[in-house]
Design a protein around this motif. Structure first.
Motif, PDB file in Angstrom:
ATOM      1  N   GLU A   8      33.413  28.559  42.963  1.00 45.70           N
ATOM      2  CA  GLU A   8      34.371  27.498  42.655  1.00 45.70           C
ATOM      3  C   GLU A   8      35.767  28.080  42.405  1.00 45.70           C
ATOM      4  N   ALA A   9      35.832  29.218  41.734  1.00 43.27           N
ATOM      5  CA  ALA A   9      37.136  29.851  41.504  1.00 43.27           C
ATOM      6  C   ALA A   9      37.765  30.248  42.834  1.00 43.27           C
ATOM      7  N   ALA A  10      36.943  30.750  43.739  1.00 40.33           N
ATOM      8  CA  ALA A  10      37.460  31.133  45.054  1.00 40.33           C
ATOM      9  C   ALA A  10      38.005  29.901  45.777  1.00 40.33           C
ATOM     10  N   ARG A  11      37.269  28.794  45.676  1.00 41.76           N
ATOM     11  CA  ARG A  11      37.720  27.570  46.332  1.00 41.76           C
ATOM     12  C   ARG A  11      39.056  27.122  45.758  1.00 41.76           C
ATOM     13  N   ARG A  12      39.179  27.179  44.431  1.00 45.46           N
ATOM     14  CA  ARG A  12      40.413  26.705  43.807  1.00 45.46           C
ATOM     15  C   ARG A  12      41.578  27.643  44.091  1.00 45.46           C
ATOM     16  N   ALA A  13      41.283  28.889  44.465  1.00 47.17           N
ATOM     17  CA  ALA A  13      42.357  29.807  44.822  1.00 47.17           C
ATOM     18  C   ALA A  13      42.808  29.570  46.259  1.00 47.17           C
ATOM     19  N   ARG A  41      48.586  34.022  37.080  1.00 48.51           N
ATOM     20  CA  ARG A  41      48.158  33.656  38.423  1.00 48.51           C
ATOM     21  C   ARG A  41      48.927  32.452  38.954  1.00 48.51           C
ATOM     22  N   ILE A  80      40.883  29.718  48.958  1.00 45.27           N
ATOM     23  CA  ILE A  80      40.093  30.431  49.969  1.00 45.27           C
ATOM     24  C   ILE A  80      39.224  29.417  50.702  1.00 45.27           C
ATOM     25  N   GLY A 100      31.228  36.150  43.633  1.00 44.79           N
ATOM     26  CA  GLY A 100      31.357  36.219  42.179  1.00 44.79           C
ATOM     27  C   GLY A 100      31.476  34.855  41.539  1.00 44.79           C
ATOM     28  N   ASN A 101      32.330  34.000  42.095  1.00 44.14           N
ATOM     29  CA  ASN A 101      32.530  32.671  41.526  1.00 44.14           C
ATOM     30  C   ASN A 101      33.052  31.774  42.628  1.00 44.14           C
ATOM     31  N   ALA A 156      34.973  37.530  46.082  1.00 42.56           N
ATOM     32  CA  ALA A 156      35.334  36.407  45.211  1.00 42.56           C
ATOM     33  C   ALA A 156      34.331  35.264  45.360  1.00 42.56           C
ATOM     34  N   ASN A 195      33.768  39.261  38.488  1.00 46.62           N
ATOM     35  CA  ASN A 195      33.445  40.562  39.081  1.00 46.62           C
ATOM     36  C   ASN A 195      34.666  41.285  39.623  1.00 46.62           C
TER      37      ASN A 195
END
Ligand SMILES: Nc1ncnc2c1ncn2[C@@H]1O[C@H](COP(=O)(O)OP(=O)(O)OP(=O)(O)O)[C@@H](O)[C@H]1O
Ligand SMILES: [Mg+2]
Lengths: 273, 416
Positions: free
Chosen positions: B292-297, A164, B299, B289-290, B286, A104
């Motif tokens: 797991e992606a947020a966690r891996r970033a 990234r 956050i 939206g996702n 984030a 998103n």
């Protein structure tokens, strides 16, 4: 003999070293007693069949999974990776096989996720400029960085994920099948990039099923099979040796012999193919 | 890639020839149509809905669009609107809080008991009510983060618990009247912006829109990115000023713009800034939206959920305080009935997705105006509450259907 000099143990010191790392998911042992060393300025290729545990190993190092047992030493210090933040702050950047992007959000937001400039007043302009630079270094073909990730192709997403990882100036960068979805030019660009970050003195762990790519950039090839170490090879090892180590077809005799010979003569030989 | 930087008549973001770069007025219109087609509806359904609602009710009862009725409508919108703003924050992370109505009722009960019955200063009573809301939100987030309890269930349990507490606090009397001459009740019933102040605020907002827009354009040009056209920014700001000044003028024919509505709009603008211009807001989107992606970033996902639950319940409590002021009483009925549903429906109607990761603070503002317009129109028609409930329920269903269809369309157009 040119091969032999290329194969000298890398000048850099050890960035990362794993000893007897195990990871269990319930009854499944995804990793068993895995050892791995990565030096500064070295590209280590991690190869193995599907389900060999490569991605699991990468996720352990990225702090996504905590290992069941074993030790991880990073930069000379033993570390515990309790979460992705631990790994990121140590300087371990990862491109995950499943990419882990937020569909998103737009490209800029994804590249800067968790690292945004100006926490209380986002500096969108600076972030966008840097994004274009990073994408340019990767020869990315991305029409607009202000479209949501959902509108990008698989390869474009992969480039975003790689950009990234580069953003944070890591000490170690792990790429889980970075070229799987990339076109010819972009694959070459990623391989160039891997060499460039290696020359800057970073450690690189690369996972790939493409032996050509692996041979092109790897300094060492570490084989995993059914979650265990199954030999260490060099780019000039013969294909049969590698394939049999990966598949276990010839009962590993070849790779064992190979390893033994390397222990005896660490900097020469092996060019029998 | 270096060649790109040297031959720099083309801006950084205009290098790819495949993208049609919409310029000028016709381009803007074309881009708008494209977005609508792909399911990126934004606020279009709300505006269309509002026009339909106004036409229907106005033809049934000419009082509907009178200045007097619209001023009342703004008073009523502010209370549930604040609650709905909290719902926006929780929907963005992809969770829900079904107890906002009870929490608002509990807050009004706390105000009544502490301020009127116990004689505390009103400010302190308000702070206690807000803290109570915040604590409730923190409990939900602890249940969610530590025990993995779905927010749907924990807040449903919280709905009953908070309602019970509200009834307990109010005791046998069941209703406490707030003093009419107090500033709080004034805020809820009488305080109107002086007419000139209202005009001036709108003008200032218009100038603010233009200045931030042109500064952004200057920054982008300096950085070698294509700037938005100054003419477009000016047109947008001017259109805003003209339309809103007209609305203010129309409201000023009666009493004018309530300060309470001003407070609500201020909260909306603040929340919009937090969601779009801060790291926290980016992390909220984030996580929605996702996760797991947020966690891996890197956050701290739990902290984000915690802030969302706490913010939602605190705003629900604030909404309760405001509605106590509006009704000049703290009663057993406060926060019951359709408050919950109206708050959630407003956020969804305004364009915040139930599926997480999409939404804006302005959806609370737009949505609540629609909901209150329906409520007000039905009241003017003297319909029974049975019919009102059915109609409001139908509108919510339509809003969710629009959301689901738009989401499906976005997925197929790559705009998830
Ligand atoms: N989250 C999980 N829960 C349970 N089992 C898992 C999980 N992740 C991985 N596994 C198991 O661990 C094993 C190793 O998986 P892994 O993803 O590391 O393989 P891989 O070497 O990356 O394979 P591929 O080449 O297909 O990507 C598999 O048997 C898989 O089923
Ligand atoms: Mg894998």
């Amino acid at each position: 003999m040119t091969d032999a000099t290329e194969r000298m143990p890398p000048a850099g010191e050890i960035v990362l070293s794993l000893r007897k790392v195990c990871k269990q998911f319930g009854a499944v042992s995804a990793l068993t007693d895995v050892d791995l060393d990565v030096h500064a300025g070295e590209v280590v290729a991690l190869v193995g069949d599907n389900g060999a545990g490569k991605s699991t190993l990468v996720k352990v190092l990225a702090g996504v999974h905590t290992p069941t047992s074993g030790t991880v030493t990073f930069g000379g210090r033993q570390v515990t990776l309790n979460g992705p933040n631990d790994a990121l702050s140590l300087g371990i950047a990862t491109v995950f096989q499943d990419l882990a992007l937020c569909e998103n959000l737009d490209v800029v937001a994804n590249i800067y996720l968790g690292e945004e400039l100006g926490p209380f007043a986002l500096d969108e302009v600076a972030m966008e400029v840097r994004t274009w630079q990073l994408l340019g270094e990767l020869s990315a073909r991305i029409p607009s960085v202000r479209e949501p990730i959902a509108s990008l192709s698989g390869g474009q997403r992969q480039t975003v994920a790689i950009a990234r990882a580069l953003l944070r100036d890591p000490k170690l960068i792990m790429l889980d099948e970075p070229t799987a979805a990339l076109g010819v030019a972009q694959t070459a660009e990623v391989l160039n990039l891997i060499e460039r970050v290696r020359d800057k003195g970073l450690g690189v762990i690369m996972i790939s099923h493409n032996m050509e790519d692996v041979r092109a950039v790897a300094d060492r090839i570490v084989v995993l099979r059914l979650g265990r170490n199954n030999g260490i090879f060099y780019p000039d090892s013969s294909n049969e040796e590698l394939v049999s180590a990966i598949t276990g077809a010839s009962d590993n005799a070849v790779s064992r012999r190979h390893e033994r010979r390397h222990v005896q003569r660490p900097n020469s030989g092996g060019g029998t193919s | 890639m270096t060649g790109n930087a040297e031959s720099r008549p083309t801006a950084l973001d205009r290098a790819d020839s495949r993208v049609r770069h919409d310029a000028g007025m016709s381009g803007a219109v074309r881009g708008f149509i494209d977005r609508i087609r792909s399911g990126d509806l934004g606020s279009l359904p709300v505006v269309v809905g509002l026009v339909v609602i106004c036409t229907v009710f106005q033809s049934l009862n000419p009082v509907f669009l009178s200045s007097r009725n619209l001023v009342d409508l703004l008073f009523d919108s502010s209370t549930v609107g604040v609650i709905s703003l909290g719902i926006v924050s929780i929907l963005i992370v992809g969770e829900i809080d079904l107890s906002v109505g009870s929490v608002s009722g509990l807050a009004s009960a706390i105000i009544g008991v502490l301020w009127v019955n116990t004689g505390w200063p009103v400010g302190l009573a308000i702070v206690v009510a807000l803290v109570a809301g915040c604590v409730i939100g923190l409990i939900y987030s602890a249940l969610f983060n530590r025990l993995g309890m779905p927010s749907f269930v924990s807040t449903l349990a919280g709905l009953l618990a908070a309602l019970g507490l509200q009834l307990y606090l109010l005791g046998a009397t069941g209703s406490i009247n707030l003093p009419y001459d107090s500033p709080l009740v004034d805020l809820g019933q009488n305080w109107i912006m002086p007419h000139l102040v209202a005009y001036a605020l709108v003008l200032l907002a218009g100038i603010g829109i233009f200045i931030t827009g042109s500064r952004r354009a200057a920054q982008r040009r300096a950085a070698g990115l294509t700037p938005p056209a100054i003419a477009g920014i000016l047109a947008r700001a001017a259109a805003f000023v003209v339309v809103v000044e007209f609305v203010v003028w129309y409201l000023n024919q009666d009493r004018g713009v309530p300060w309470m509505f001003g407070l609500f709009v201020g909260l909306v603008v603040g929340m919009d800034y937090a969601l779009t211009r801060t790291k926290w807001g980016r992390s909220m989107l984030a996580v929605g939206g996702n996760r797991e992606a947020a966690r891996r970033a890197g956050i701290n996902v739990r902290r984000i959920y915690q802030s969302a639950f706490a913010l939602c319940a605190t705003l629900a409590a604030l909404g309760g305080v405001l509605s106590a002021a509006r009704l000049a009483s703290a009663s057993q009925q406060a926060g019951t009935g359709d408050v919950n549903l109206n708050a959630i429906a407003a956020a969804v109607i305004g364009g915040t997705s139930l599926f997480g990761g999409r939404g804006s603070a302005y959806s609370a503002l737009l949505g609540i105006v629609v909901i209150q317009a329906i409520a007000s129109g039905l009241t003017l028609l003297d319909l029974s509450s049975s019919l009102r409930y059915m109609i409001t329920g139908g509108v919510l269903a339509i809003a969710v259907i629009v959301d689901s269809l738009a989401r499906r369309s976005r997925v197929s157009h790559g705009r998830a």
